[in-house]
Design an enzyme around this catalytic site. Sequence first.
Site, PDB file in Angstrom:
ATOM      1  CG  ASP A  78      -1.974  -1.100   1.206  1.00 25.21           C
ATOM      2  OD1 ASP A  78      -1.918  -1.939   0.307  1.00 25.21           O
ATOM      3  OD2 ASP A  78      -2.838  -1.129   2.113  1.00 25.21           O
ATOM      4  CE  LYS A 123      -4.174  -4.156   1.418  1.00 20.09           C
ATOM      5  NZ  LYS A 123      -4.882  -3.089   2.125  1.00 20.09           N
ATOM      6  CB  CYS A 171      -2.142  -2.694   5.255  1.00 22.07           C
ATOM      7  SG  CYS A 171      -3.883  -2.193   5.127  1.00 22.07           S
TER       8      CYS A 171
HETATM    9  C1  VGL Z   1      -4.726   0.881   5.744  1.00 21.11           C
HETATM   10  C2  VGL Z   1      -6.278   1.793   7.161  1.00 21.11           C
HETATM   11  C3  VGL Z   1      -7.256   1.660   6.209  1.00 21.11           C
HETATM   12  C4  VGL Z   1      -3.308   0.473   5.505  1.00 21.11           C
HETATM   13  C5  VGL Z   1      -5.699   0.736   4.781  1.00 21.11           C
HETATM   14  O1  VGL Z   1      -2.878   0.382   4.332  1.00 21.11           O
HETATM   15  O2  VGL Z   1      -2.587   0.232   6.506  1.00 21.11           O
HETATM   16  N1  VGL Z   1      -5.032   1.402   6.932  1.00 21.11           N
HETATM   17  N2  VGL Z   1      -6.965   1.122   5.030  1.00 21.11           N
END
Ligand code: VGL
Length: 206
Positions: free
Chosen positions: A8, A105, A150
């Site tokens: 991410d 995701k 994540c």
């Molecule tokens: C994430 C919160 C919401 C992350 C993704 O990538 O850690 N955190 N969505």
Amino acid sequence: MNALLIVDIQNDFCPGGALAVNEGDQIVPFVNCLQPHFGLVVATQDWHPRDHESFAVCHNRDPGETINLHGLSQILWPIHCVQESVGADFHPDLDQSKIDSVFRKGTNKQIDSYSGFFDNGQRKSTGLGDYLKKRYVTGVYVVGLATDYCVKFTALDARRLGFRTFLIADAIRGVNLQPGDSNAAIVEMAQAGVTVIQSREILSRG
Ligand code: VGL
Ligand code: ZN
């Protein structure tokens, strides 16, 4: 074979983004240097529909509150990583030329997905585990954002699936809704059998 798993590294998790992680962009040069040291490079991408139920606005609540979402505890977030938006794009300086595959995701609006392998209810797989096993990956090295969400759940699932799992500690950053969340996450990963290393340990070997 060892795989680098880039979690991410998207605009919304970097300074200026909707769910900015402090210093989130600072890991990008490390991640770029690490990539050539791996036989396989895979990335995950948080990829939400714009009415995703992890978004606080969907419930007239404030970000940071926790609700029960279809039976699971859910922290509410600002709107982030909406499919096809600039915020969902990878950071512009991230070298994407060596990424073999991207796993998206969080696409089901009813359930969040912190791990790159499964949704938060462990119900649906993204296919990442089978993808790695099919390519004879035995070691998974995790980098990216965010340490306390994540990155943590991706590393814990990698370990659970039987991969030798490494966390590259200087190539991750966390949200820290509570001070210390990232450090606690690193301890939790280590206790689950994840080996914590520094990027120089990879960069200094061929
Ligand atoms: C994430 C919160 C919401 C992350 C993704 O990538 O850690 N955190 N969505
Ligand atoms: Zn998200």
